[in-house]
Design a protein around this motif. Structure first.
Motif: not given
Length: 342
Positions: A2, A4, A7, A196
């Motif tokens: 996604d 995120e 970001y 991540y």
């Protein structure tokens, strides 16, 4: 994946250009930022501490870097890899023919600037790193002026650790390193992948194994962490270590380095990785490379392996200024994370 992920990559991007090294305030800043994302346990080991024949070096900062050769001018802004991390202060001025033996110039035969380090200097000449194109026109009677100012101070080595507790204390280490300033595939791609993947695993509620996510400077950082595992009586609970490095190269060229010590977990991991990525070069264990050297050393014998996309040594941008943020593909990193997560 996604938005995120993108970001968080942009949030960490300023640390790509920071002058990180084994012991530095820049590395401390990165660990603190990662801690805000993941709530890391930050471990600090003082400069001067001896670990397996190595010594934690002092903190280091570059205060000034200026090199003038004829009408060319270089500093740490237009030539970020100009001064190897750990270098002493150095100043000289004169004709190139008169002073060229007082220092070494590192270069490679293209426009890129080579990456060098100078952590453990044994009375060697000072080194400056420049693109080859800037040197091929230099003449013996050209004026040259070098002014390098650095600072060494008592500091510490920072290790970031996230323990994701599972149903069993049998543990998997996921390890990466953070001591290559300004290099993308090697190894900011490893840092972003590690960050991540740690976030994804932390958010899972039904992990069977316990996962230990570790970020530290290469080689001496893993030696320090192994020492901590021994002190905590945890070595026997580690069943595998996975090294995250070189996971964002622009070419879809995956290779998988197997563990020298096989167990049921490592054999099944080999099977799953090859199942999820058909076009992959399978490599037997060798003692060069990254921190698998330490985790799988004869005195430790932790099963360890690594997946790479554009493996170290094997792409022309390796350890040069061309291994930059653009060469490191975020799409490639996403694919690498997906393989490892599965």
């Amino acid at each position: 994946m996604d938005n995120e992920f993108r970001y968080l990559c942009n949030k960490l991007k300023p640390f790509f250009f920071d002058n990180r090294g084994v012991c530095s305030k820049a590395n401390d800043r990165l660990i603190v930022e990662l801690s805000e994302i993941l709530d890391l346990n930050i471990i600090r080991i003082k400069s001067g501490t001896n670990i397996e024949g190595w010594q934690i070096p002092k903190g280091w900062e570059l205060k000034k870097a200026e090199v003038k050769i004829g009408n060319m001018f270089f500093n740490d802004k237009n030539c970020r890899l100009l001064v190897p991390f750990g270098s002493n202060s150095f100043k000289c001025k004169g004709k190139y023919s008169e002073i060229k033996n007082k220092f070494s110039i590192a270069f490679i035969n293209r426009e890129s600037i080579p990456y060098r380090t100078n952590y453990y200097k044994n009375n060697q000449k000072p080194i400056i790193c420049l693109p080859f194109k800037s040197l091929k026109e230099v003449k013996e009677n050209d004026d040259i002026e070098i002014d390098i100012k650095t600072l060494e101070y008592d500091h510490f080595l920072s290790i970031g650790e996230l323990v994701v507790q599972g149903k069993t204390d049998r543990s998997i280490i996921i390890s990466t390193y953070n001591c290559h300033p300004g290099l993308g595939n090697d190894n900011f791609s490893g840092i972003l992948s590690w960050m991540y993947l740690a976030k994804l695993m932390k958010e899972k509620s039904n992990n069977f194994y316990t996962y230990r996510f570790v970020i530290a400077p290469e080689t001496i950082g893993s030696l320090a962490y192994i020492k901590l595992l021994n002190e905590r009586n945890l070595i026997d609970k580690i069943i595998h270590c996975f090294i995250m490095t070189c996971l964002g190269g622009e070419s879809e060229n995956y290779s998988y380095k197997q563990s020298p010590y096989q167990n049921g977990y490592s054999r099944y991991l080999d099977y799953l990785i090859l199942k999820n990525k058909k076009e992959i070069v399978l490599r037997p264990f060798t003692h060069d490379g990254s921190d698998e050297r330490q985790y799988s050393s004869p005195g430790v014998k932790i099963s360890s392996s690594s997946l790479c996309r554009n493996r170290y040594y094997e792409y022309k941008e390796y350890h040069t200024s061309r291994d930059d943020w653009k060469f490191m593909s975020l799409e490639a990193i996403e694919e690498s994370i997906e393989i490892m997560y599965k």
